[in-house]
Design a protein around this motif. Sequence first.
Motif, PDB file in Angstrom:
ATOM      1  N   ASP A   1       3.244   2.205   6.296  1.00 57.06           N
ATOM      2  CA  ASP A   1       3.941   2.692   5.100  1.00 57.06           C
ATOM      3  C   ASP A   1       5.178   1.825   4.900  1.00 57.06           C
ATOM      4  O   ASP A   1       6.292   2.212   5.250  1.00 57.06           O
ATOM      5  CB  ASP A   1       4.317   4.169   5.263  1.00 57.06           C
ATOM      6  CG  ASP A   1       4.976   4.754   4.018  1.00 57.06           C
ATOM      7  OD1 ASP A   1       5.129   4.030   3.007  1.00 57.06           O
ATOM      8  OD2 ASP A   1       5.357   5.944   4.058  1.00 57.06           O
ATOM      9  N   GLU A   2       4.977   0.653   4.329  1.00 58.89           N
ATOM     10  CA  GLU A   2       6.061  -0.321   4.230  1.00 58.89           C
ATOM     11  C   GLU A   2       7.236   0.217   3.423  1.00 58.89           C
ATOM     12  O   GLU A   2       8.389   0.121   3.855  1.00 58.89           O
ATOM     13  CB  GLU A   2       5.544  -1.634   3.632  1.00 58.89           C
ATOM     14  CG  GLU A   2       6.582  -2.736   3.639  1.00 58.89           C
ATOM     15  CD  GLU A   2       6.050  -4.066   3.120  1.00 58.89           C
ATOM     16  OE1 GLU A   2       6.864  -5.010   2.980  1.00 58.89           O
ATOM     17  OE2 GLU A   2       4.840  -4.154   2.848  1.00 58.89           O
ATOM     18  N   GLU A   3       6.960   0.779   2.256  1.00 57.42           N
ATOM     19  CA  GLU A   3       8.064   1.277   1.430  1.00 57.42           C
ATOM     20  C   GLU A   3       8.753   2.469   2.086  1.00 57.42           C
ATOM     21  O   GLU A   3       9.979   2.611   1.994  1.00 57.42           O
ATOM     22  CB  GLU A   3       7.554   1.644   0.035  1.00 57.42           C
ATOM     23  CG  GLU A   3       7.156   0.437  -0.801  1.00 57.42           C
ATOM     24  CD  GLU A   3       8.294  -0.559  -0.980  1.00 57.42           C
ATOM     25  OE1 GLU A   3       9.439  -0.110  -1.202  1.00 57.42           O
ATOM     26  OE2 GLU A   3       8.040  -1.777  -0.911  1.00 57.42           O
ATOM     27  N   GLY A   4       7.983   3.305   2.765  1.00 61.39           N
ATOM     28  CA  GLY A   4       8.582   4.418   3.490  1.00 61.39           C
ATOM     29  C   GLY A   4       9.504   3.932   4.597  1.00 61.39           C
ATOM     30  O   GLY A   4      10.543   4.543   4.872  1.00 61.39           O
ATOM     31  N   PHE A   5       9.121   2.834   5.222  1.00 63.01           N
ATOM     32  CA  PHE A   5       9.958   2.235   6.259  1.00 63.01           C
ATOM     33  C   PHE A   5      11.294   1.802   5.684  1.00 63.01           C
ATOM     34  O   PHE A   5      12.359   2.109   6.245  1.00 63.01           O
ATOM     35  CB  PHE A   5       9.214   1.042   6.861  1.00 63.01           C
ATOM     36  CG  PHE A   5      10.007   0.232   7.848  1.00 63.01           C
ATOM     37  CD1 PHE A   5      10.398   0.758   9.061  1.00 63.01           C
ATOM     38  CD2 PHE A   5      10.354  -1.084   7.557  1.00 63.01           C
ATOM     39  CE1 PHE A   5      11.120   0.005   9.977  1.00 63.01           C
ATOM     40  CE2 PHE A   5      11.074  -1.848   8.459  1.00 63.01           C
ATOM     41  CZ  PHE A   5      11.456  -1.311   9.676  1.00 63.01           C
ATOM     42  N   TYR A   6      11.269   1.121   4.555  1.00 59.12           N
ATOM     43  CA  TYR A   6      12.528   0.663   3.952  1.00 59.12           C
ATOM     44  C   TYR A   6      13.368   1.844   3.486  1.00 59.12           C
ATOM     45  O   TYR A   6      14.595   1.845   3.663  1.00 59.12           O
ATOM     46  CB  TYR A   6      12.240  -0.270   2.769  1.00 59.12           C
ATOM     47  CG  TYR A   6      11.437  -1.500   3.134  1.00 59.12           C
ATOM     48  CD1 TYR A   6      11.696  -2.208   4.298  1.00 59.12           C
ATOM     49  CD2 TYR A   6      10.408  -1.951   2.311  1.00 59.12           C
ATOM     50  CE1 TYR A   6      10.959  -3.330   4.632  1.00 59.12           C
ATOM     51  CE2 TYR A   6       9.668  -3.081   2.635  1.00 59.12           C
ATOM     52  CZ  TYR A   6       9.937  -3.762   3.796  1.00 59.12           C
ATOM     53  OH  TYR A   6       9.208  -4.873   4.127  1.00 59.12           O
TER      54      TYR A   6
END
Length: 268
Positions: free
Chosen positions: A252-257
Amino acid sequence: MSSTFQYGANIRANGIRQHYLRYGGAGRPVVIVPGITSPAPTWGFVAERFGRNFDTYVLDVRGRGLSEASDRLDYGLDAMAADVAAFAAELGLAGYALVGHSMGARIGLRTVSRHGAEPGCLVMVDPPVSGPGRRPYPAQLPWYVDSIRLMARGADLEAMRPFCPTWSDEQLRLRAEWLHTCDERAIVTAYEGFRTDDIHADFPRVRCPALLIAAGRGDVILPDEEAEIRDLNPAMGVVRVENAGHMIPWDDEEGFYRAFGDFLGKPV
């Protein structure tokens, strides 16, 4: 959007050659320390994003990527932590954010607690909380060693797919390209350290602002273990990325950011 990649370089710090990749080049310095079998290039997609607002350095931990490796090196947690402290000092980084994932999070914690590093803040992304008298780290050593040996023999991304079935072809290809640079001695020693190193004694020693990012779908940090960490350092922030397993930016790339919020002073 143009790439934020600047260059790759080597420095000598803590008595060894340390290789890193630099992205962005402007803004607050951020040092990213990857996990047990993640050479710096495998974090390039994350560093590209960080490089928009931060002067970002991704480190090849000793025994991985293009950093020094040999049968004479100490691959234990304290040696790796001393590397990071020396790396930041050698580059003259001030007020930097230290961001570590998995093993890299344990390294960051130890760097700050016992090796004199003074970053502006510390972010620990899903560190293994195993150790003496605690439940084992859920991943098994053969998962790492078998995949390294396959890639060392020249296997391609299809051989990598059973190890990381949810990853994209691009992610698998990059891991397949770089995994052979992970020295098996370094991996075995670090994995053994997940059982023998007590990181819980380090949490109360952290004096800089700190943030723990945990995977919502992983089993590396269970709710009761999270609660214990909160008790050990009540000032520490804790965020869960609910839709991600242990490899949070891959899941979850956007969740990570988003999990960083404004902790670094600017959004990621």
